[in-house]
Design a protein around this motif. Sequence first.
Motif, PDB file in Angstrom:
ATOM      1  N   GLU A 132       0.824  -1.212   0.000  1.00  0.00           N
ATOM      2  CA  GLU A 132       0.000   0.000   0.000  1.00  0.00           C
ATOM      3  C   GLU A 132       0.856   1.259   0.000  1.00  0.00           C
ATOM      4  OE1 GLU A 132       0.521  -1.354   4.274  1.00  0.00           O
ATOM      5  OE2 GLU A 132       0.084  -2.344   2.377  1.00  0.00           O
ATOM      6  N   SER A 168       2.706   1.554  -3.567  1.00  0.00           N
ATOM      7  CA  SER A 168       1.788   2.040  -4.596  1.00  0.00           C
ATOM      8  C   SER A 168       1.736   3.560  -4.650  1.00  0.00           C
ATOM      9  CB  SER A 168       0.385   1.475  -4.368  1.00  0.00           C
ATOM     10  OG  SER A 168       0.388   0.070  -4.541  1.00  0.00           O
ATOM     11  N   ASP A 227      -1.572   9.069   0.388  1.00  0.00           N
ATOM     12  CA  ASP A 227      -2.311   7.925  -0.161  1.00  0.00           C
ATOM     13  C   ASP A 227      -3.717   8.309  -0.516  1.00  0.00           C
ATOM     14  OD1 ASP A 227      -0.093   6.379   0.261  1.00  0.00           O
ATOM     15  OD2 ASP A 227      -0.820   5.565   2.162  1.00  0.00           O
TER      16      ASP A 227
END
Length: 127
Positions: free
Chosen positions: A22, A25, A127
């Motif tokens: 995560e 990314s 994020d």
Amino acid sequence: MRYVRTFGCDADLLWRLITRPEQLSSWLGPTVLSDTQYGGFIVVTRASAEHTGIVTVCEPPHYFRAAFDDPPHPASTVLVDVVPGQDETHLILTHGGIRDRLLAHYDTLWMGALNRLGQVVQGKILD
């Protein structure tokens, strides 16, 4: 190819940013652990490029080595070292075994990715 970067964060944060899908990314490209038992992964660096690999050595929170596949080309090796400093952490990324005609491609990939990683560390990309 070898890249050395210094980031204004502690080693634990940098380790998480470079090892958790995560987090990867957010700066490298969409990343999936395809085999969590053996460390297999898939990274999509752009719409038409998917790289796969497997982590062959991992010494948290300091070092890992991965075989990086880019079919139809032979596998190359990515080595990543995280070296704590006083108020910063150094990242040393070495990508070896690359065919000459692919050097510019990988240089562009890593330069862009490491610049995005720096932005994530600075809180400019979330994020």
